[in-house]
Write a protein that holds these residues in place. Structure first.
Motif, mmCIF file in Angstrom:
data_model
loop_
_atom_site.group_PDB
_atom_site.id
_atom_site.type_symbol
_atom_site.label_atom_id
_atom_site.label_comp_id
_atom_site.label_asym_id
_atom_site.label_seq_id
_atom_site.Cartn_x
_atom_site.Cartn_y
_atom_site.Cartn_z
ATOM 1 N N ASP A 122 68.710 99.398 59.056
ATOM 2 C CA ASP A 122 67.491 99.644 59.820
ATOM 3 C C ASP A 122 66.216 99.218 59.093
ATOM 4 O OD1 ASP A 122 68.141 101.646 58.015
ATOM 5 O OD2 ASP A 122 67.109 103.211 59.131
ATOM 6 N N ILE A 123 66.295 98.962 57.792
ATOM 7 C CA ILE A 123 65.081 98.570 57.065
ATOM 8 C C ILE A 123 65.276 97.289 56.254
ATOM 9 C CG2 ILE A 123 64.166 100.921 56.873
ATOM 10 C CD1 ILE A 123 65.222 100.952 53.992
ATOM 11 N N ALA A 124 66.375 96.591 56.461
ATOM 12 C CA ALA A 124 66.725 95.448 55.606
ATOM 13 C C ALA A 124 65.703 94.311 55.690
ATOM 14 C CB ALA A 124 68.098 94.922 55.993
ATOM 15 N N PRO A 125 65.114 93.923 54.557
ATOM 16 C CA PRO A 125 64.168 92.802 54.565
ATOM 17 C C PRO A 125 64.785 91.488 55.042
ATOM 18 C CG PRO A 125 63.961 94.071 52.540
ATOM 19 C CD PRO A 125 65.178 94.572 53.238
ATOM 20 N N HIS A 126 66.062 91.255 54.720
ATOM 21 C CA HIS A 126 66.694 90.004 55.166
ATOM 22 C C HIS A 126 66.704 89.910 56.693
ATOM 23 C CE1 HIS A 126 68.158 87.961 51.566
ATOM 24 N NE2 HIS A 126 68.546 89.128 51.068
ATOM 25 N N SER A 127 66.879 91.035 57.371
ATOM 26 C CA SER A 127 66.946 91.009 58.826
ATOM 27 C C SER A 127 65.580 90.836 59.474
ATOM 28 C CB SER A 127 67.620 92.282 59.348
ATOM 29 O OG SER A 127 68.977 92.318 58.944
ATOM 30 N N ALA A 128 64.529 90.916 58.673
ATOM 31 C CA ALA A 128 63.179 90.618 59.154
ATOM 32 C C ALA A 128 62.785 89.173 58.844
ATOM 33 C CB ALA A 128 62.169 91.573 58.514
ATOM 34 N N GLY A 129 63.648 88.447 58.153
ATOM 35 C CA GLY A 129 63.298 87.088 57.731
ATOM 36 C C GLY A 129 62.268 87.066 56.631
ATOM 37 N N SER A 130 62.114 88.199 55.951
ATOM 38 C CA SER A 130 61.060 88.326 54.943
ATOM 39 C C SER A 130 61.596 88.303 53.523
ATOM 40 C CB SER A 130 60.300 89.637 55.158
ATOM 41 O OG SER A 130 61.178 90.746 55.057
ATOM 42 N N ALA A 131 62.915 88.274 53.366
ATOM 43 C CA ALA A 131 63.517 88.298 52.032
ATOM 44 C C ALA A 131 64.271 87.005 51.773
ATOM 45 C CB ALA A 131 64.466 89.480 51.897
ATOM 46 N N VAL A 132 64.301 86.635 50.505
ATOM 47 C CA VAL A 132 65.022 85.428 50.108
ATOM 48 C C VAL A 132 65.804 85.710 48.828
ATOM 49 C CG1 VAL A 132 63.013 84.549 48.838
ATOM 50 C CG2 VAL A 132 64.791 82.963 49.577
ATOM 51 N N ASP A 133 67.023 85.234 48.788
ATOM 52 C CA ASP A 133 67.811 85.238 47.563
ATOM 53 C C ASP A 133 67.635 83.864 46.931
ATOM 54 O OD1 ASP A 133 68.655 87.781 48.176
ATOM 55 O OD2 ASP A 133 70.582 87.139 48.999
ATOM 56 N N VAL A 134 67.165 83.848 45.701
ATOM 57 C CA VAL A 134 66.746 82.586 45.091
ATOM 58 C C VAL A 134 67.062 82.615 43.597
ATOM 59 C CG1 VAL A 134 64.389 83.427 44.683
ATOM 60 C CG2 VAL A 134 64.785 80.979 44.944
ATOM 61 N N THR A 135 67.309 81.452 43.043
ATOM 62 C CA THR A 135 67.582 81.346 41.622
ATOM 63 C C THR A 135 66.883 80.114 41.064
ATOM 64 O OG1 THR A 135 69.341 81.371 39.950
ATOM 65 C CG2 THR A 135 69.722 80.010 41.911
ATOM 66 N N LEU A 136 67.022 79.917 39.762
ATOM 67 C CA LEU A 136 66.514 78.720 39.107
ATOM 68 C C LEU A 136 67.654 77.756 38.842
ATOM 69 C CD1 LEU A 136 64.112 80.119 36.327
ATOM 70 C CD2 LEU A 136 63.450 79.045 38.493
ATOM 71 N N VAL A 137 67.360 76.467 38.968
ATOM 72 C CA VAL A 137 68.281 75.409 38.554
ATOM 73 C C VAL A 137 67.445 74.346 37.846
ATOM 74 C CG1 VAL A 137 69.980 75.789 40.383
ATOM 75 C CG2 VAL A 137 68.058 74.240 40.793
ATOM 76 N N THR A 138 68.119 73.403 37.219
ATOM 77 C CA THR A 138 67.396 72.273 36.640
ATOM 78 C C THR A 138 66.938 71.356 37.766
ATOM 79 O OG1 THR A 138 69.410 70.948 36.400
ATOM 80 C CG2 THR A 138 68.807 72.393 34.551
ATOM 81 N N THR A 139 66.073 70.417 37.452
ATOM 82 C CA THR A 139 65.526 69.546 38.499
ATOM 83 C C THR A 139 66.607 68.746 39.218
ATOM 84 O OG1 THR A 139 65.033 67.957 36.748
ATOM 85 C CG2 THR A 139 63.216 69.327 37.536
ATOM 86 N N ASP A 140 67.721 68.500 38.546
ATOM 87 C CA ASP A 140 68.813 67.784 39.217
ATOM 88 C C ASP A 140 69.879 68.728 39.769
ATOM 89 O OD1 ASP A 140 69.943 68.633 36.860
ATOM 90 O OD2 ASP A 140 70.591 66.650 36.190
ATOM 91 N N GLY A 141 69.563 70.020 39.836
ATOM 92 C CA GLY A 141 70.466 70.999 40.433
ATOM 93 C C GLY A 141 71.467 71.611 39.484
#
Length: 214
Positions: A112-131
């Motif tokens: 009922d309060i999940a940020p992902h279900s509002a389109g407001s959350a992102v799961d993100v990480t770092l990679v090198t410029t070539d992935g």
């Protein structure tokens, strides 16, 4: 995330649409292993995507963001929550239902309060410029149990490289206006109830959206 203070934050839906990051932001690297047939995972609110791109601009040379997951339909969020709660019940058969709910909420937001279900959350990480791989301490979506708590953003015992990389990610995203959910180093959001509580805003900008009503 199960804190009643989060649920008590009012939502004043701004009506901002979901956009597909694959076409709206071709300069953003999208992970290839977290797909779904509908493409829901690749959607974000416009304001969140703008801030994500701003964060990428300030990263040190040699690094870039990798987008893993954004929007999650409420039905899928409910499934994820119940599956994890079931795992906890099996591991702790005598535990009170309220404690199971709270424990599950550390890792999967209540539907009922999940940020992902509002389109407001992102799961993100770092990679090198070539992935290429960057040491972040755990894989994305590592649970507290399987990672022995290393999924927490400020977990002790990380390698120096992982700690430094988390600091780089945090500085870029915080500077762009996103907030982190401290149980998950990869989870960042803007405009949702948790963001509002964390920043002192008097209301959230985004509420839950059904995928068919995007």
């Amino acid at each position: 995330m199960a804190d009643p203070l989060v649920a008590a934050v009012p939502v004043k839906e701004c009506g901002e649409p979901l956009v597909d990051v694959r076409t709206a932001a071709p300069g953003l690297l999208v992970a290839e292993d977290r797909t779904d047939d509908s493409g829901a995972y690749a959607q974000l609110r416009e304001g969140v995507l703008r801030r994500l791109l701003a964060a990428q601009q300030v990263l040190p040379d040699g690094l870039r963001l990798q987008f893993v997951e954004g929007y999650r339909p409420p039905s899928l969020q409910r499934r994820y929550f119940e599956e994890y709660a079931d795992e906890l019940r099996a591991a702790h058969p005598g535990r009170d239902a309220a404690l199971i709910h709270d424990a599950a909420s550390r890792y999967v937001s209540p539907p009922d309060i999940a940020p992902h279900s509002a389109g407001s959350a992102v799961d993100v990480t770092l990679v090198t410029t070539d992935g290429g791989h960057v040491d972040m301490g755990t894989p994305i979506n590592a649970s507290p149990e399987e990672s022995d708590g290393a999924c927490y953003t400020s977990a002790p015992g990380l390698t120096p490289a992982a700690r430094a990389n988390r600091r780089v990610l945090s500085a870029a995203l915080t500077g762009a206006g996103l907030v982190n959910y401290p149980t998950e180093w990869w989870h960042w959001s803007y405009g949702d109830r948790y963001w509002a509580l964390a920043t002192g805003a008097d209301h959230a900008l985004y509420g839950a959206k059904e995928w068919d009503d995007r």
